[in-house]
Design a protein around this motif. Structure first.
Motif, mmCIF file in Angstrom:
data_model
loop_
_atom_site.group_PDB
_atom_site.id
_atom_site.type_symbol
_atom_site.label_atom_id
_atom_site.label_comp_id
_atom_site.label_asym_id
_atom_site.label_seq_id
_atom_site.Cartn_x
_atom_site.Cartn_y
_atom_site.Cartn_z
ATOM 1 N N LEU A 69 49.431 30.946 -10.958
ATOM 2 C CA LEU A 69 50.536 31.301 -9.602
ATOM 3 C C LEU A 69 49.381 31.272 -8.461
ATOM 4 C CD1 LEU A 69 52.797 32.755 -8.085
ATOM 5 C CD2 LEU A 69 51.822 34.959 -8.929
ATOM 6 N N VAL A 70 49.860 30.653 -7.258
ATOM 7 C CA VAL A 70 49.044 30.619 -5.860
ATOM 8 C C VAL A 70 50.064 31.325 -4.717
ATOM 9 C CG1 VAL A 70 48.248 28.974 -4.287
ATOM 10 C CG2 VAL A 70 48.326 28.241 -6.512
ATOM 11 N N PHE A 71 49.572 32.521 -4.732
ATOM 12 C CA PHE A 71 50.319 33.370 -3.990
ATOM 13 C C PHE A 71 49.903 33.312 -2.566
ATOM 14 C CE2 PHE A 71 50.819 37.708 -2.168
ATOM 15 C CZ PHE A 71 52.230 37.990 -2.321
ATOM 16 N N GLY A 72 48.846 33.440 -2.161
ATOM 17 C CA GLY A 72 48.448 33.469 -0.665
ATOM 18 C C GLY A 72 46.854 34.038 -0.517
ATOM 19 N N ASN A 73 46.546 33.918 0.579
ATOM 20 C CA ASN A 73 45.289 34.783 0.905
ATOM 21 C C ASN A 73 45.121 34.894 2.627
ATOM 22 O OD1 ASN A 73 44.636 32.161 1.941
ATOM 23 N ND2 ASN A 73 43.100 31.653 0.074
ATOM 24 N N GLY A 74 44.137 35.289 2.972
ATOM 25 C CA GLY A 74 43.942 35.647 4.343
ATOM 26 C C GLY A 74 44.298 37.005 4.627
ATOM 27 N N ALA A 75 44.303 37.451 5.859
ATOM 28 C CA ALA A 75 44.531 38.935 6.292
ATOM 29 C C ALA A 75 46.008 39.164 5.905
ATOM 30 C CB ALA A 75 44.497 38.857 7.993
ATOM 31 N N GLU A 76 46.191 40.523 5.889
ATOM 32 C CA GLU A 76 47.493 40.780 5.197
ATOM 33 C C GLU A 76 48.538 41.414 6.392
ATOM 34 O OE1 GLU A 76 47.403 43.893 2.066
ATOM 35 O OE2 GLU A 76 46.384 42.583 1.176
ATOM 36 N N THR A 77 47.793 41.283 7.638
ATOM 37 C CA THR A 77 48.491 41.732 9.005
ATOM 38 C C THR A 77 48.082 40.749 9.798
ATOM 39 O OG1 THR A 77 46.821 43.333 9.489
ATOM 40 C CG2 THR A 77 48.800 44.029 8.478
ATOM 41 N N ALA A 78 48.248 39.448 9.655
ATOM 42 C CA ALA A 78 47.638 38.609 10.633
ATOM 43 C C ALA A 78 48.551 38.208 11.541
ATOM 44 C CB ALA A 78 47.396 37.344 9.802
ATOM 45 N N GLU A 79 48.112 37.572 12.769
ATOM 46 C CA GLU A 79 48.806 37.143 13.931
ATOM 47 C C GLU A 79 49.566 35.957 13.540
ATOM 48 O OE1 GLU A 79 48.077 38.425 18.447
ATOM 49 O OE2 GLU A 79 46.323 37.802 17.583
ATOM 50 N N ILE A 80 49.000 35.041 12.674
ATOM 51 C CA ILE A 80 49.446 33.771 12.575
ATOM 52 C C ILE A 80 49.412 33.668 10.917
ATOM 53 C CG2 ILE A 80 49.077 31.331 12.920
ATOM 54 C CD1 ILE A 80 47.013 31.906 15.048
ATOM 55 N N MET A 81 50.525 33.275 10.453
ATOM 56 C CA MET A 81 50.742 32.579 9.177
ATOM 57 C C MET A 81 51.223 31.181 8.955
ATOM 58 S SD MET A 81 53.246 34.830 6.477
ATOM 59 C CE MET A 81 53.104 34.604 4.736
ATOM 60 N N PHE A 82 50.505 30.638 8.231
ATOM 61 C CA PHE A 82 50.787 29.351 7.775
ATOM 62 C C PHE A 82 51.519 29.120 6.434
ATOM 63 C CE2 PHE A 82 47.133 28.960 10.743
ATOM 64 C CZ PHE A 82 47.278 27.820 11.595
ATOM 65 N N VAL A 83 52.449 28.270 6.508
ATOM 66 C CA VAL A 83 53.258 28.241 5.220
ATOM 67 C C VAL A 83 53.297 26.791 4.807
ATOM 68 C CG1 VAL A 83 55.247 28.515 4.004
ATOM 69 C CG2 VAL A 83 54.709 30.054 5.580
ATOM 70 N N GLU A 111 39.694 33.366 7.636
ATOM 71 C CA GLU A 111 40.016 34.885 7.357
ATOM 72 C C GLU A 111 41.018 35.963 8.073
ATOM 73 O OE1 GLU A 111 35.697 34.921 8.786
ATOM 74 O OE2 GLU A 111 36.963 33.774 7.586
ATOM 75 N N ASP A 112 41.134 35.127 9.253
ATOM 76 C CA ASP A 112 42.060 36.102 10.330
ATOM 77 C C ASP A 112 43.528 35.809 10.279
ATOM 78 O OD1 ASP A 112 39.819 37.631 10.971
ATOM 79 O OD2 ASP A 112 39.530 36.241 12.866
ATOM 80 N N VAL A 113 43.865 34.711 9.476
ATOM 81 C CA VAL A 113 45.340 34.265 9.299
ATOM 82 C C VAL A 113 45.705 34.252 7.754
ATOM 83 C CG1 VAL A 113 44.608 32.551 11.077
ATOM 84 C CG2 VAL A 113 44.550 31.854 8.814
ATOM 85 N N ARG A 114 47.059 34.276 7.824
ATOM 86 C CA ARG A 114 47.777 34.367 6.535
ATOM 87 C C ARG A 114 48.245 32.813 6.027
ATOM 88 N NH1 ARG A 114 46.855 37.856 1.960
ATOM 89 N NH2 ARG A 114 48.488 37.443 0.591
ATOM 90 N N VAL A 115 47.909 32.515 4.689
ATOM 91 C CA VAL A 115 48.208 31.217 4.115
ATOM 92 C C VAL A 115 48.916 31.549 2.922
ATOM 93 C CG1 VAL A 115 47.560 28.898 3.693
ATOM 94 C CG2 VAL A 115 46.147 30.139 5.366
ATOM 95 N N THR A 116 50.149 30.739 2.806
ATOM 96 C CA THR A 116 50.949 30.742 1.631
ATOM 97 C C THR A 116 51.758 29.336 1.468
ATOM 98 O OG1 THR A 116 52.414 31.841 0.093
ATOM 99 C CG2 THR A 116 53.005 31.709 2.590
ATOM 100 N N ASN A 117 52.622 29.146 0.392
ATOM 101 C CA ASN A 117 53.211 27.933 0.311
ATOM 102 C C ASN A 117 54.688 28.317 0.116
ATOM 103 O OD1 ASN A 117 51.411 25.617 0.392
ATOM 104 N ND2 ASN A 117 50.624 26.744 -1.320
#
Length: 300
Positions: free
Chosen positions: A137-151, A186-192
């Protein structure tokens, strides 16, 4: 190795991709068993079992005019070959409609109050057949309260092996793109939009995306980013609900309204994997990155 061998391997790979694509279009999303079944061998075994189960008189026939066997004659013992052991039955799979699966996903995702709970609920979710063929399972990584989130779209081979999004060549390119506008990965949140790798790195089907989308939307709600970036066409179409091509949508700011009613400013960008294949398009990505930097620097 002759030149024909790699060409044969390539043709075999194309044939397998075409077969998997046909399965997906036919609605096959999982397997009933991990072993193939030889229907011809099963038919032969059943025919032999029935033949051996018939009475000896029926199997051999009775001569015309022959009377019953004398009472005093010794009865010959009947010999029967042992029937082959029955094959284990494949587990039955309850068929559910796409809407039923999406509804189940919405109910499950709504229960999560934090990212750890959401990841656990997603790991237990069985409504997407991609789970059966992916390694992790590829859930996501990065900051949990990020200003920017990439999907992004879906994990690739490297992400599937590592269980983390954007860790291969496209991940390293994304790191460099962020560094170019003074943002740390590490300051952003990344998921799919889809957390499991599709076989052969094919594009997820609309049904697979819609089934997993409630978990992605809940992921965004819990992170509560200031800006949302869709990487690539499938992610953009799923979140912005648009059928326009990525080249028309990229660089234009819109918004995604989450189930909780919050509207998040959103922009589409070209996927780093596409930029690796088309380096000349990096100029467009640079324009989009500058637009993101300008938004971050604007106090709204």
């Amino acid at each position: 190795m002759t030149r024909a061998e790699p060409e044969a391997d390539e043709r075999m790979g194309e044939a397998l991709d075409a077969l998997l694509g046909w399965y997906a279009r036919a609605g096959v999303s999982t397997f009933a068993s991990d072993r193939p079944r030889d229907r011809f061998a099963e038919t032969e075994a059943e025919t032999e079992r029935r033949r051996l189960a018939r009475p000896a008189s029926a199997a051999q026939g009775v001569a015309p005019g022959a009377g019953p066997q004398p009472q005093g004659s010794a009865a010959l013992p009947e010999r029967r070959a042992a029937a082959p052991p029955p094959r284990p039955r494949a587990p039955s799979i309850a068929l559910r409609s796409d809407e039923a699966l999406a509804s189940e996903a919405r109910e499950a995702a709504a229960k999560a109050t934090n990212l750890a709970e959401l990841q656990a609920l997603l790991a237990d979710f069985t409504g997407c057949g991609l789970k059966a063929t992916a390694k992790n399972l590829v859930f996501g990584n990065g900051a949990e309260t990020a200003e920017i989130m990439f999907v992004g779209e879906a994990p690739g081979r490297d992400e599937d092996l590592a269980g983390e999004p954007f860790v291969g060549r496209s991940g390293r390119l994304l790191d460099r793109m962020l560094a170019a506008i003074a943002i740390k990965r590490e300051d952003v949140r990344v998921t799919n939009t889809v957390p499991w790798r599709p076989p052969g790195n094919r594009t997820p089907t609309p049904a697979e995306t819609e089934t997993c989308l409630p978990f992605t939307l809940r992921h965004i709600e819990l992170v509560n980013p200031r800006f949302l970036i869709c990487l690539g066409s499938p992610s953009t179409k799923a979140l912005l609900r648009s059928e326009e091509g990525i080249m028309r949508l990229r660089g234009r700011w819109a918004s995604v309204t989450l189930p909780n009613g919050v509207a998040v400013p959103t922009m589409a960008m070209l996927h780093p994997a596409y930029l690796l294949r088309q380096p000349s398009q990096k100029r467009l990505a640079w324009r989009d990155l500058l637009s993101l930097r300008q938004k971050l620097d604007t106090k709204e």
